[in-house]
Write a protein that holds these residues in place. Structure first.
Motif, PDB file in Angstrom:
ATOM      1  N   THR A 241       0.834  -1.214   0.000  1.00 29.07           N
ATOM      2  CA  THR A 241       0.000   0.000   0.000  1.00 29.07           C
ATOM      3  C   THR A 241       0.867   1.262   0.000  1.00 29.07           C
ATOM      4  OG1 THR A 241      -1.752  -1.159   1.191  1.00 29.07           O
ATOM      5  CG2 THR A 241      -1.805   1.248   1.232  1.00 29.07           C
ATOM      6  N   LYS A 242       0.486   2.222  -0.833  1.00 30.76           N
ATOM      7  CA  LYS A 242       1.210   3.496  -0.903  1.00 30.76           C
ATOM      8  C   LYS A 242       0.324   4.641  -0.431  1.00 30.76           C
ATOM      9  CE  LYS A 242       4.408   2.468  -4.698  1.00 30.76           C
ATOM     10  NZ  LYS A 242       4.857   2.890  -6.058  1.00 30.76           N
ATOM     11  N   VAL A 243       0.906   5.527   0.351  1.00 33.80           N
ATOM     12  CA  VAL A 243       0.244   6.758   0.784  1.00 33.80           C
ATOM     13  C   VAL A 243       0.990   7.921   0.148  1.00 33.80           C
ATOM     14  CG1 VAL A 243      -0.368   8.221   2.740  1.00 33.80           C
ATOM     15  CG2 VAL A 243      -0.523   5.723   2.944  1.00 33.80           C
ATOM     16  N   LEU A 244       0.268   8.740  -0.597  1.00 36.10           N
ATOM     17  CA  LEU A 244       0.873   9.873  -1.310  1.00 36.10           C
ATOM     18  C   LEU A 244       0.283  11.173  -0.775  1.00 36.10           C
ATOM     19  CD1 LEU A 244       0.579   8.366  -4.914  1.00 36.10           C
ATOM     20  CD2 LEU A 244       2.552   8.254  -3.385  1.00 36.10           C
ATOM     21  N   ILE A 245       1.148  12.095  -0.407  1.00 40.25           N
ATOM     22  CA  ILE A 245       0.729  13.358   0.176  1.00 40.25           C
ATOM     23  C   ILE A 245       0.941  14.473  -0.842  1.00 40.25           C
ATOM     24  CG2 ILE A 245       0.986  14.961   2.100  1.00 40.25           C
ATOM     25  CD1 ILE A 245       0.088  12.202   2.974  1.00 40.25           C
ATOM     26  N   TYR A 246      -0.118  15.252  -1.113  1.00 40.70           N
ATOM     27  CA  TYR A 246      -0.034  16.386  -2.023  1.00 40.70           C
ATOM     28  C   TYR A 246      -0.539  17.633  -1.305  1.00 40.70           C
ATOM     29  CZ  TYR A 246       0.099  12.689  -5.607  1.00 40.70           C
ATOM     30  OH  TYR A 246       0.405  11.593  -6.354  1.00 40.70           O
ATOM     31  N   ALA A 247       0.267  18.685  -1.345  1.00 42.92           N
ATOM     32  CA  ALA A 247      -0.144  19.955  -0.731  1.00 42.92           C
ATOM     33  C   ALA A 247       0.329  21.093  -1.609  1.00 42.92           C
ATOM     34  CB  ALA A 247       0.424  20.091   0.673  1.00 42.92           C
ATOM     35  N   LYS A 248      -0.573  21.997  -1.934  1.00 41.29           N
ATOM     36  CA  LYS A 248      -0.230  23.149  -2.763  1.00 41.29           C
ATOM     37  C   LYS A 248       0.383  24.243  -1.896  1.00 41.29           C
ATOM     38  CE  LYS A 248      -2.229  26.631  -5.834  1.00 41.29           C
ATOM     39  NZ  LYS A 248      -3.459  27.128  -6.488  1.00 41.29           N
ATOM     40  N   ARG A 249       1.598  24.644  -2.268  1.00 39.37           N
ATOM     41  CA  ARG A 249       2.253  25.708  -1.504  1.00 39.37           C
ATOM     42  C   ARG A 249       1.431  26.996  -1.607  1.00 39.37           C
ATOM     43  NH1 ARG A 249       6.787  26.447   1.004  1.00 39.37           N
ATOM     44  NH2 ARG A 249       7.628  24.428   0.356  1.00 39.37           N
ATOM     45  N   PRO A 250       1.030  27.573  -0.465  1.00 39.67           N
ATOM     46  CA  PRO A 250       0.161  28.759  -0.509  1.00 39.67           C
ATOM     47  C   PRO A 250       0.910  30.016  -0.938  1.00 39.67           C
ATOM     48  CG  PRO A 250       0.769  28.247   1.751  1.00 39.67           C
ATOM     49  CD  PRO A 250       1.322  27.132   0.905  1.00 39.67           C
ATOM     50  N   GLY A 251       0.160  30.947  -1.505  1.00 39.33           N
ATOM     51  CA  GLY A 251       0.701  32.256  -1.829  1.00 39.33           C
ATOM     52  C   GLY A 251       1.536  32.321  -3.083  1.00 39.33           C
TER      53      GLY A 251
END
Length: 260
Positions: A241-251
């Motif tokens: 199982t793979k967990v992938l984290i995506y977060a858009k850098r703000p600003g």
């Protein structure tokens, strides 16, 4: 006679100079200004119609974002999950925002699913777009289409992949569901309004069998929040199982380029 000829010559030379100057001024007035589409290397361009104040040459020469794969996966109870993988071939620019239109057709060519959404992708990154819980049987879908558009490009230096990771991962089969939980830690000095957690389930030879996601909101700087993702039981090798984290850098706001 000679004086008359000399006088005529000087008059002619004078009028020729006046007309030449007048013509040159007209040429300068109507001469088109350098542009980013005149097929010439001028102004501050580093190559023809790119670089400097024009579109960066890496973007100009690229064919844009790639659709790497399109899959429809069973989510049980006649539900489906659409799994789209996209990749960014640009090593120095990321799309700080983009929109997409996802659709599906049946064997008769009829449109049976439509959805629009927004995403982003960092420089040189591959990522998944997951649309889970679609009320369609996988067997009813014969064609999947996705259109990416409205990309806004930002440099790698300004749009950096954030330092966000997961820990304390737990995967367990409980009744009819596979439950995945853990914590997401923000190691940045800025808060993130949204962090997307994607979970992929594989069989023993590395084929993707299922996918799901959740969104965590408002993770403060150096903060931590728990996540929980559930998926109907499938014959998956849970150790893969793979967990992938995506977060858009703000600003970070990119610039649209219509070169693609």
């Amino acid at each position: 006679m000679k004086n008359r000829f000399l006088k005529q010559f000087l008059y002619g030379l004078f009028y020729l100079s006046v007309f030449s100057l007048f013509g040159f001024l007209i040429f300068l007035y109507f001469k088109p200004s350098p542009s980013c589409s005149d097929l010439k290397k001028n102004s501050d361009e580093t190559e023809v119609d790119c670089g400097g104040s024009c579109v960066p040459c890496e973007i100009k020469k690229s064919s844009g974002l790639k659709i790497t794969s399109k899959k429809i996966l069973s989510a049980g109870n006649s539900l489906s999950t659409f799994l789209i993988e996209i990749s960014n071939p640009l090593n120095n620019f990321g799309a700080s925002s983009l929109s997409y239109h996802l659709s599906a057709k049946n064997s008769s060519g009829q449109n049976i699913f439509d959805k629009t959404g927004a995403s982003f992708i960092y420089a040189g990154e591959s990522k998944y777009i997951i649309e889970p819980g679609i009320e369609l049987s996988p067997d009813s879908v014969s064609e999947i289409n996705i259109d990416l558009k409205n990309e806004e490009w930002a440099s790698r230096d300004s749009f950096k992949i954030p330092k966000i990771q997961y820990r304390d991962l737990k995967i367990a089969v409980e009744g009819k569901f596979i439950n995945v939980s853990g914590s997401v830690l923000n190691s940045e000095t800025v808060p993130f309004p949204e962090v997307l957690v994607n979970v992929l389930f594989y069989d023993g030879v590395g084929n993707i069998l299922g996918a799901s996601k959740t969104i965590i909101e408002d993770i403060q700087s150096f903060g931590e929040k728990t996540f929980f993702v559930s998926h109907p039981v499938i014959n998956a090798d849970l150790s893969k199982t793979k967990v992938l984290i995506y977060a858009k850098r703000p600003g970070v706001f990119g610039f649209p380029f219509d070169s693609f």
